[in-house]
Design a protein around this motif. Sequence first.
Motif, PDB file in Angstrom:
ATOM      1  N   GLU A  54       0.829  -1.206   0.000  1.00 40.30           N
ATOM      2  CA  GLU A  54       0.000   0.000   0.000  1.00 40.30           C
ATOM      3  C   GLU A  54       0.865   1.259   0.000  1.00 40.30           C
ATOM      4  O   GLU A  54       0.573   2.228  -0.694  1.00 40.30           O
ATOM      5  CB  GLU A  54      -0.934   0.039   1.227  1.00 40.30           C
TER       6      GLU A  54
ATOM      7  N   SER B 255       2.557   1.623  -3.372  1.00 39.13           N
ATOM      8  CA  SER B 255       1.571   2.020  -4.374  1.00 39.13           C
ATOM      9  C   SER B 255       1.237   3.505  -4.269  1.00 39.13           C
ATOM     10  O   SER B 255       1.206   4.216  -5.275  1.00 39.13           O
ATOM     11  CB  SER B 255       0.304   1.182  -4.215  1.00 39.13           C
ATOM     12  N   ILE B 256       0.999   3.980  -3.061  1.00 46.88           N
ATOM     13  CA  ILE B 256       0.632   5.384  -2.897  1.00 46.88           C
ATOM     14  C   ILE B 256       1.812   6.289  -3.244  1.00 46.88           C
ATOM     15  O   ILE B 256       1.641   7.379  -3.788  1.00 46.88           O
ATOM     16  CB  ILE B 256       0.071   5.675  -1.484  1.00 46.88           C
TER      17      ILE B 256
ATOM     18  N   HIS C 131      -6.573  14.099  -0.614  1.00 46.46           N
ATOM     19  CA  HIS C 131      -5.306  13.373  -0.517  1.00 46.46           C
ATOM     20  C   HIS C 131      -5.022  12.956   0.924  1.00 46.46           C
ATOM     21  O   HIS C 131      -4.561  11.843   1.173  1.00 46.46           O
ATOM     22  CB  HIS C 131      -4.142  14.222  -1.037  1.00 46.46           C
TER      23      HIS C 131
ATOM     24  N   LEU D 215      -6.940   9.904   1.844  1.00 51.11           N
ATOM     25  CA  LEU D 215      -6.318   8.696   1.310  1.00 51.11           C
ATOM     26  C   LEU D 215      -5.152   8.263   2.183  1.00 51.11           C
ATOM     27  O   LEU D 215      -4.994   7.069   2.487  1.00 51.11           O
ATOM     28  CB  LEU D 215      -5.854   8.949  -0.131  1.00 51.11           C
ATOM     29  N   LEU D 216      -4.351   9.214   2.602  1.00 55.10           N
ATOM     30  CA  LEU D 216      -3.223   8.873   3.483  1.00 55.10           C
ATOM     31  C   LEU D 216      -3.699   8.354   4.832  1.00 55.10           C
ATOM     32  O   LEU D 216      -3.088   7.438   5.403  1.00 55.10           O
ATOM     33  CB  LEU D 216      -2.309  10.085   3.652  1.00 55.10           C
TER      34      LEU D 216
ATOM     35  N   LEU E 222      -4.652   4.774   4.406  1.00 65.66           N
ATOM     36  CA  LEU E 222      -3.434   3.983   4.282  1.00 65.66           C
ATOM     37  C   LEU E 222      -2.795   3.768   5.642  1.00 65.66           C
ATOM     38  O   LEU E 222      -2.353   2.663   5.974  1.00 65.66           O
ATOM     39  CB  LEU E 222      -2.450   4.665   3.333  1.00 65.66           C
TER      40      LEU E 222
END
Length: 178
Positions: free
Chosen positions: A10, A13-14, A168, A171-172, A175
């Motif tokens: 992960e 990917s990010i 953003h 999303l973090l 993760l």
Amino acid sequence: MPDVDVSRAEVQSIYIVFKSCEECAISATARLWDMNSDVVSLPNVEKLIAELWKVNPDLQTGFLEEWQARNKSASNSATQPKLLILRDEEFGHNLIDSGKRRKSDELVNLGPVGKRRFGVKNGDVLAFCKETALLLFQTIAPFSEHPALVGNYETRFELKFNAYRKLHSGLLDLLYRA
């Protein structure tokens, strides 16, 4: 916040996603500063913008002068020519030093092929990308916005920019919790 395990898929990917976004921002910003006569760029628009805006009677007094000041500041930025070299050499995959590097007294001797340096910090590049995006937003606002909204272009830009930043960060956060 604890250290991130960089071996996790992960995280890798990010990182790839954000690196791609950064490269796109740099490439698009550099394109906006191209001086070739056959491209739509801010240096080429500068010559036409006053004539185009004359047909907009609702444009606020001082808007053109404000645009010209912002454009001059970005045009004279030390980051701008470095960004063009970065785009040409790093993303354009030049095998030799670009013509822009050879013309730059500051950058011509900063490193051999394969170990090039660009004399600019990542934060400065991203700040310049944001400033150029604001200038572009201001440039197109008189053509794409209701006249009453044009004067508030900077506030609207910041709202949109911060909204994307919030996406953003979401999303973090996901993760981090994964």
